[in-house]
Motif scaffolding. Structure first.
Motif, PDB file in Angstrom:
ATOM      1  N   LYS A   1       0.835  -1.202   0.000  1.00 51.22           N
ATOM      2  CA  LYS A   1       0.000   0.000   0.000  1.00 51.22           C
ATOM      3  C   LYS A   1       0.871   1.254   0.000  1.00 51.22           C
ATOM      4  O   LYS A   1       0.633   2.197  -0.771  1.00 51.22           O
ATOM      5  CB  LYS A   1      -0.920  -0.018   1.226  1.00 51.22           C
ATOM      6  CG  LYS A   1      -1.821   1.202   1.333  1.00 51.22           C
ATOM      7  CD  LYS A   1      -2.637   1.152   2.615  1.00 51.22           C
ATOM      8  CE  LYS A   1      -3.479   2.407   2.780  1.00 51.22           C
ATOM      9  NZ  LYS A   1      -4.238   2.393   4.054  1.00 51.22           N
ATOM     10  N   ASN A   2       1.891   1.253   0.853  1.00 51.36           N
ATOM     11  CA  ASN A   2       2.811   2.393   0.908  1.00 51.36           C
ATOM     12  C   ASN A   2       3.579   2.555  -0.399  1.00 51.36           C
ATOM     13  O   ASN A   2       3.847   3.685  -0.840  1.00 51.36           O
ATOM     14  CB  ASN A   2       3.793   2.218   2.066  1.00 51.36           C
ATOM     15  CG  ASN A   2       3.111   2.285   3.414  1.00 51.36           C
ATOM     16  OD1 ASN A   2       2.033   2.862   3.548  1.00 51.36           O
ATOM     17  ND2 ASN A   2       3.731   1.683   4.417  1.00 51.36           N
ATOM     18  N   GLN A   3       3.917   1.424  -1.006  1.00 47.23           N
ATOM     19  CA  GLN A   3       4.645   1.461  -2.288  1.00 47.23           C
ATOM     20  C   GLN A   3       3.779   2.102  -3.368  1.00 47.23           C
ATOM     21  O   GLN A   3       4.265   2.908  -4.175  1.00 47.23           O
ATOM     22  CB  GLN A   3       5.029   0.031  -2.677  1.00 47.23           C
ATOM     23  CG  GLN A   3       5.942  -0.059  -3.880  1.00 47.23           C
ATOM     24  CD  GLN A   3       6.294  -1.504  -4.220  1.00 47.23           C
ATOM     25  OE1 GLN A   3       5.624  -2.438  -3.784  1.00 47.23           O
ATOM     26  NE2 GLN A   3       7.352  -1.680  -4.986  1.00 47.23           N
ATOM     27  N   LEU A   4       2.478   1.761  -3.390  1.00 51.58           N
ATOM     28  CA  LEU A   4       1.552   2.334  -4.370  1.00 51.58           C
ATOM     29  C   LEU A   4       1.397   3.836  -4.137  1.00 51.58           C
ATOM     30  O   LEU A   4       1.461   4.638  -5.088  1.00 51.58           O
ATOM     31  CB  LEU A   4       0.195   1.635  -4.274  1.00 51.58           C
ATOM     32  CG  LEU A   4      -0.936   2.230  -5.122  1.00 51.58           C
ATOM     33  CD1 LEU A   4      -0.594   2.170  -6.613  1.00 51.58           C
ATOM     34  CD2 LEU A   4      -2.258   1.504  -4.854  1.00 51.58           C
ATOM     35  N   GLU A   5       1.209   4.224  -2.893  1.00 48.03           N
ATOM     36  CA  GLU A   5       1.043   5.644  -2.565  1.00 48.03           C
ATOM     37  C   GLU A   5       2.279   6.449  -2.967  1.00 48.03           C
ATOM     38  O   GLU A   5       2.177   7.531  -3.559  1.00 48.03           O
ATOM     39  CB  GLU A   5       0.781   5.782  -1.064  1.00 48.03           C
ATOM     40  CG  GLU A   5       0.504   7.207  -0.608  1.00 48.03           C
ATOM     41  CD  GLU A   5       0.259   7.280   0.882  1.00 48.03           C
ATOM     42  OE1 GLU A   5      -0.541   8.121   1.316  1.00 48.03           O
ATOM     43  OE2 GLU A   5       0.890   6.493   1.625  1.00 48.03           O
ATOM     44  N   GLU A   6       3.448   5.905  -2.657  1.00 44.76           N
ATOM     45  CA  GLU A   6       4.697   6.576  -3.000  1.00 44.76           C
ATOM     46  C   GLU A   6       4.848   6.712  -4.517  1.00 44.76           C
ATOM     47  O   GLU A   6       5.279   7.761  -5.020  1.00 44.76           O
ATOM     48  CB  GLU A   6       5.869   5.779  -2.421  1.00 44.76           C
ATOM     49  CG  GLU A   6       7.219   6.423  -2.630  1.00 44.76           C
ATOM     50  CD  GLU A   6       8.351   5.579  -2.069  1.00 44.76           C
ATOM     51  OE1 GLU A   6       9.520   5.837  -2.441  1.00 44.76           O
ATOM     52  OE2 GLU A   6       8.087   4.655  -1.269  1.00 44.76           O
ATOM     53  N   TYR A   7       4.454   5.684  -5.263  1.00 49.21           N
ATOM     54  CA  TYR A   7       4.594   5.700  -6.727  1.00 49.21           C
ATOM     55  C   TYR A   7       3.672   6.745  -7.360  1.00 49.21           C
ATOM     56  O   TYR A   7       4.059   7.419  -8.318  1.00 49.21           O
ATOM     57  CB  TYR A   7       4.284   4.315  -7.297  1.00 49.21           C
ATOM     58  CG  TYR A   7       4.599   4.180  -8.773  1.00 49.21           C
ATOM     59  CD1 TYR A   7       5.916   4.134  -9.220  1.00 49.21           C
ATOM     60  CD2 TYR A   7       3.580   4.113  -9.719  1.00 49.21           C
ATOM     61  CE1 TYR A   7       6.208   4.023 -10.572  1.00 49.21           C
ATOM     62  CE2 TYR A   7       3.861   3.997 -11.063  1.00 49.21           C
ATOM     63  CZ  TYR A   7       5.185   3.956 -11.490  1.00 49.21           C
ATOM     64  OH  TYR A   7       5.468   3.848 -12.831  1.00 49.21           O
ATOM     65  N   ILE A   8       2.477   6.881  -6.801  1.00 51.55           N
ATOM     66  CA  ILE A   8       1.533   7.865  -7.340  1.00 51.55           C
ATOM     67  C   ILE A   8       2.130   9.267  -7.268  1.00 51.55           C
ATOM     68  O   ILE A   8       2.134  10.024  -8.258  1.00 51.55           O
ATOM     69  CB  ILE A   8       0.193   7.802  -6.575  1.00 51.55           C
ATOM     70  CG1 ILE A   8      -0.557   6.505  -6.924  1.00 51.55           C
ATOM     71  CG2 ILE A   8      -0.677   9.013  -6.900  1.00 51.55           C
ATOM     72  CD1 ILE A   8      -1.776   6.242  -6.052  1.00 51.55           C
ATOM     73  N   TYR A   9       2.627   9.639  -6.086  1.00 54.14           N
ATOM     74  CA  TYR A   9       3.166  10.997  -5.905  1.00 54.14           C
ATOM     75  C   TYR A   9       4.482  11.189  -6.665  1.00 54.14           C
ATOM     76  O   TYR A   9       4.749  12.269  -7.219  1.00 54.14           O
ATOM     77  CB  TYR A   9       3.356  11.285  -4.423  1.00 54.14           C
ATOM     78  CG  TYR A   9       2.042  11.455  -3.693  1.00 54.14           C
ATOM     79  CD1 TYR A   9       1.236  12.563  -3.937  1.00 54.14           C
ATOM     80  CD2 TYR A   9       1.598  10.495  -2.796  1.00 54.14           C
ATOM     81  CE1 TYR A   9       0.024  12.714  -3.288  1.00 54.14           C
ATOM     82  CE2 TYR A   9       0.381  10.635  -2.139  1.00 54.14           C
ATOM     83  CZ  TYR A   9      -0.396  11.759  -2.391  1.00 54.14           C
ATOM     84  OH  TYR A   9      -1.610  11.909  -1.765  1.00 54.14           O
TER      85      TYR A   9
ATOM     86  N   LEU B   1      -7.367   4.750  -3.388  1.00 51.02           N
ATOM     87  CA  LEU B   1      -6.481   4.433  -2.264  1.00 51.02           C
ATOM     88  C   LEU B   1      -7.003   5.012  -0.959  1.00 51.02           C
ATOM     89  O   LEU B   1      -6.936   4.368   0.089  1.00 51.02           O
ATOM     90  CB  LEU B   1      -5.078   4.966  -2.560  1.00 51.02           C
ATOM     91  CG  LEU B   1      -3.977   4.575  -1.570  1.00 51.02           C
ATOM     92  CD1 LEU B   1      -3.775   3.060  -1.541  1.00 51.02           C
ATOM     93  CD2 LEU B   1      -2.669   5.262  -1.941  1.00 51.02           C
ATOM     94  N   TYR B   2      -7.555   6.251  -1.039  1.00 54.22           N
ATOM     95  CA  TYR B   2      -8.056   6.897   0.180  1.00 54.22           C
ATOM     96  C   TYR B   2      -9.549   6.692   0.374  1.00 54.22           C
ATOM     97  O   TYR B   2     -10.138   7.255   1.298  1.00 54.22           O
ATOM     98  CB  TYR B   2      -7.728   8.390   0.142  1.00 54.22           C
ATOM     99  CG  TYR B   2      -6.250   8.659   0.111  1.00 54.22           C
ATOM    100  CD1 TYR B   2      -5.401   8.087   1.061  1.00 54.22           C
ATOM    101  CD2 TYR B   2      -5.674   9.457  -0.868  1.00 54.22           C
ATOM    102  CE1 TYR B   2      -4.030   8.313   1.038  1.00 54.22           C
ATOM    103  CE2 TYR B   2      -4.306   9.686  -0.906  1.00 54.22           C
ATOM    104  CZ  TYR B   2      -3.498   9.103   0.050  1.00 54.22           C
ATOM    105  OH  TYR B   2      -2.139   9.323   0.024  1.00 54.22           O
ATOM    106  N   GLY B   3     -10.122   5.871  -0.466  1.00 54.29           N
ATOM    107  CA  GLY B   3     -11.542   5.549  -0.340  1.00 54.29           C
ATOM    108  C   GLY B   3     -11.741   4.064  -0.117  1.00 54.29           C
ATOM    109  O   GLY B   3     -11.415   3.524   0.951  1.00 54.29           O
TER     110      GLY B   3
END
Length: 718
Positions: A599-607, A640-642
């Motif tokens: 999950k953190n990897q996905l969030e980091e990749y988006i930004y 991700l935030y929903g």
């Protein structure tokens, strides 16, 4: 390679040490601390162990278990249960799985669960094992675990079972003070005498208990001469005394009772602990807690003098274990050469002063107060390891309670028991007894027999053995059975082996007396002289006499006996069940950790990708690609935030790969361009180097021609 490691299981925090060929190292945990909180917490998705449990403790107080070593092997009807219950924020129950032992009721995975104290300790040891493995990169299988000297057989067995549930081999369960003394004997060997024993008192004032051991130490050898303890004296008693003082003050000053709210009282207790530490170095300390309860901010202060008044009843008990240990060792305080003090609570000035007054001598703090026990444990574990070489060191421990073995009386027997391992005896120790039995089997029991020595509420029964395959001869009414009784290195009472013996007539060689031998030699010489050169006749007369035998009655081993034991250790089926449950929980924890990582990897990749589209990747993506990718990034972020806030590991991987399938194409173009720039830069550098080399060679040729002309001119002049 297996790495031997020792664990000092503290009531508040635990220290891990590993033995390597270059020495003993303290293992740091995931946040680089040299000790790990002794906590086990439970959440809706996974467990929180050690540091993560500490971080969650305030918000998850009703599902966080502490004081693990105080409830391991403790019967639910024990008097200590009433004392210990107030130190727990989770409900303690009579565990169905541990035959009347103490367990904890928690909410785990959104369901109510009940875990025995042994299981809880095993969970924590699994975390400790994982910490040691990550730090050392070695295979962690063998452990030396230290326990308080007042632990009974049942508590020691429970600690060993917890190790096995955590997939660890407990090579030795050792008394805490003995481990510290071993560390002293090994690491300070150069300062110890070789012939005479040095008398040393070891004092440990820990978080929940206070222990004293008197030892005789010399180079390469150690004996514990006496030991005593106070199970209910330690740092937590000081913390509670301070917290209760402020609870009463806040009740009057702010009209709130923090004892009614577990979270509020825990925050006061945490602040009290910090204040206690500050007062160890200062004469006054403040206490401030924001919104402790009902949005009320509280503040106060305490002086060192006020603290000493609060804990005066505790300080008045300090002399008792010291005097008891000296009495059991048969020594006076004046006989001691050194008083070594360890334990975090020994830093309190009032405690140091009180201990020094009891001994009438200055105290020594040459051992590391927090790590001495763990280092001693690691050395002891290394002694059992085939992969690590250690200097030899012999040590014997002190038997705290008297143990007798009982059996059913048969004909002509006057006694039905024997005191085998008395209080004050040294162990490991082996005794052999002989009983005459009719067969085919009989029972033997081990019990604590001097009740005044035992802590109040201690169960007297230790273990029971059924000895089988006892078969007297056809014409014999009974047969002798030899039992090898042992108080083993871990302090367990066992019957190591049993066999029957019977009386048989055997032939025994009669050794010729020296006188008879000499006469035979003289006679042979005389015969030789009278016979002259008759060599053949000499040989006949020099032949050895026939060996002489006599028949004697001896006890000879007949049959090996079977031994079936019932003891405080977990039955094998239940142990295996716990091992499987622990393995399953470890897998669940790992899945949750991996899911969170994805999950953190996905969030980091988006930004990261969004930022690079406007910067590094700007010239490598068409407007259509940028528009499409930004749309996908926005959708992924909203998900991700929903709905994706609590999704599965597979969904996070799928979302990541969907974005990467386009993002990697653009990234590939950027990397290709960067590689092209690097290649062009390399070619330019090579060209510059070639040009510089050519200029240098031309300059060298020019200089050479000039030197040749000068030499030619010199020749003409000559």
């Amino acid at each position: 390679m297996s790495v031997p490691f020792g664990v000092d299981l503290g009531n508040y925090s635990t220290v891990i040490a590993c033995a390597k060929n270059r020495g003993i190292d303290i293992v740091v945990n995931e946040v680089s601390n040299r000790s790990t909180p002794s906590l086990v917490g439970f959440g809706p998705k996974s467990r929180y162990l050690g540091e993560s449990a500490k971080n969650q403790q305030t918000s998850n107080i009703k599902n966080t278990v502490e004081n693990l070593k105080r409830i391991v092997g403790l019967p639910h009807n024990h008097p200590d249960y009433q004392i210990e219950e107030k130190y727990f924020t989770v409900p303690l129950v009579k565990s169905k799985q541990s035959h009347g032992g103490v367990g904890a009721k928690v909410k785990y995975l959104n369901k109510d669960h009940e875990f025995s104290a042994t299981q809880l300790l095993a969970m924590y040891l699994s975390k400790i094992k994982d910490t040691a493995h990550k730090e050392t990169k070695g295979n962690i299988t063998d452990i030396c675990l230290s326990v308080p000297g007042w632990y009974t057989e049942k508590q020691r067995r429970a600690a060993a079972d917890a190790c096995r549930i955590a997939n660890l081999n407990p090579v030795r369960i050792v008394n805490e003070m003995t481990a510290a003394a071993v560390g002293y004997g090994v690491f300070k060997a150069a300062e110890l005498p070789e012939d005479e024993y040095k008398k040393v008192a070891f004092v440990d004032v820990g978080h929940s208990s206070y222990q004293v051991s008197i030892a005789a130490v010399k180079r390469g050898e150690l004996k514990i001469l006496g030991a005593a303890f106070d199970k209910h004296f330690g740092g937590r008693n000081f913390d509670y005394a301070i917290a209760e003082h402020f609870a009463e003050e806040f009740k009057t000053k702010y009209k709130i009772d923090v004892r009614e709210n577990p979270k509020a009282f825990y925050r006061v207790l945490t602040a009290a602990e910090k204040l206690k530490k500050v007062l160890s170095a200062n004469t006054q300390a403040p206490l401030n807690i924001e919104s402790v309860m009902n949005d009320v901010d509280v503040s106060s202060s305490l002086t060192r003098e006020e603290l000493e008044q609060l804990v005066q009843p505790l300080l008045e008990k300090l002399h008792v274990p010291v005097e008891s240990a000296l009495k059991e060792a048969g020594l006076k305080a004046s006989d001691l050469d050194s008083i070594e003090v360890i334990g975090g609570s020994s830093r309190i000035p009032a405690v140091k002063d009180a201990i020094s007054k009891v001994f009438g001598k200055p105290l020594s703090f040459t051992l590391n107060q927090d790590e001495a026990i763990a280092k001693g444990n690691a050395y002891i574990c290394a002694c059992h390891s085939p992969t690590v070489r250690v200097r030899p060191f012999k040590f014997e421990d002190y038997n705290q309670y008297t143990v007798s073995y009982f059996w059913d009386k048969e004909d002509n027997e006057d006694e039905d028991h024997l005191e085998v391992f008395p209080k004050g005896g040294l162990f490991p120790c082996t005794k052999i007894i002989t009983l005459y039995r009719k067969g085919p089997s009989f029972d033997v029991e081990a019990k604590y027999t001097k009740h005044k020595e035992l802590p109040k509420g201690t169960e007297h029964n230790i273990a029971k053995w059924k000895i089988g395959n006892v078969n007297p001869g056809a014409n014999e009414p009974s047969i002798a059975v030899k039992l090898k009784l042992r108080n083993d290195p871990s302090g367990f009472y066992t019957i190591e082996s049993a066999h029957t013996v019977e009386e048989q007539i055997v032939k025994e060689l009669i050794e010729p007396t020296p006188k008879a031998k000499d006469e035979g030699e003289d006679k042979a010489k005389g015969d030789g002289e009278s016979k002259g050169e008759g060599e053949g006749e000499d040989e006949d007369n020099d032949e050895d006499e026939e060996p002489q035998y006599r028949e004697v009655k001896k006890l000879v081993k007949k049959d090996e006996c079977t031994i079936d034991v019932q003891c405080a250790a977990l039955p094998e089926p239940q142990l295996q069940k716990y091992i499987e449950e622990e393995a399953q929980m470890i897998m669940e924890d790992k899945l949750v950790a991996d899911t969170e990582e994805r999950k953190n990897q996905l969030e980091e990749y988006i930004y990261e990708l969004r930022g690079k589209l406007d910067d590094q990747y700007k010239e490598f993506a068409s407007p259509q690609e940028v528009e499409k990718l930004n749309g996908l990034l926005e959708k992924a972020e909203d998900w991700l935030y929903g709905d994706g806030e609590d999704s599965s590991k597979a969904r996070y991987i799928a979302k990541y790969e969907e974005l990467a399938s386009i993002g990697n194409v653009i990234r590939g173009r950027y990397l290709a361009k960067e590689q092209e720039k690097k290649e062009q830069y390399r070619q330019k550098q090579e060209a510059k180097q070639a040009e510089a080399m050519a200029e240098k060679m031309a300059e060298n040729r020019k200089n050479t021609k000039s030197e040749d002309k000068d030499a030619e001119g010199d020749t003409k002049m000559k």
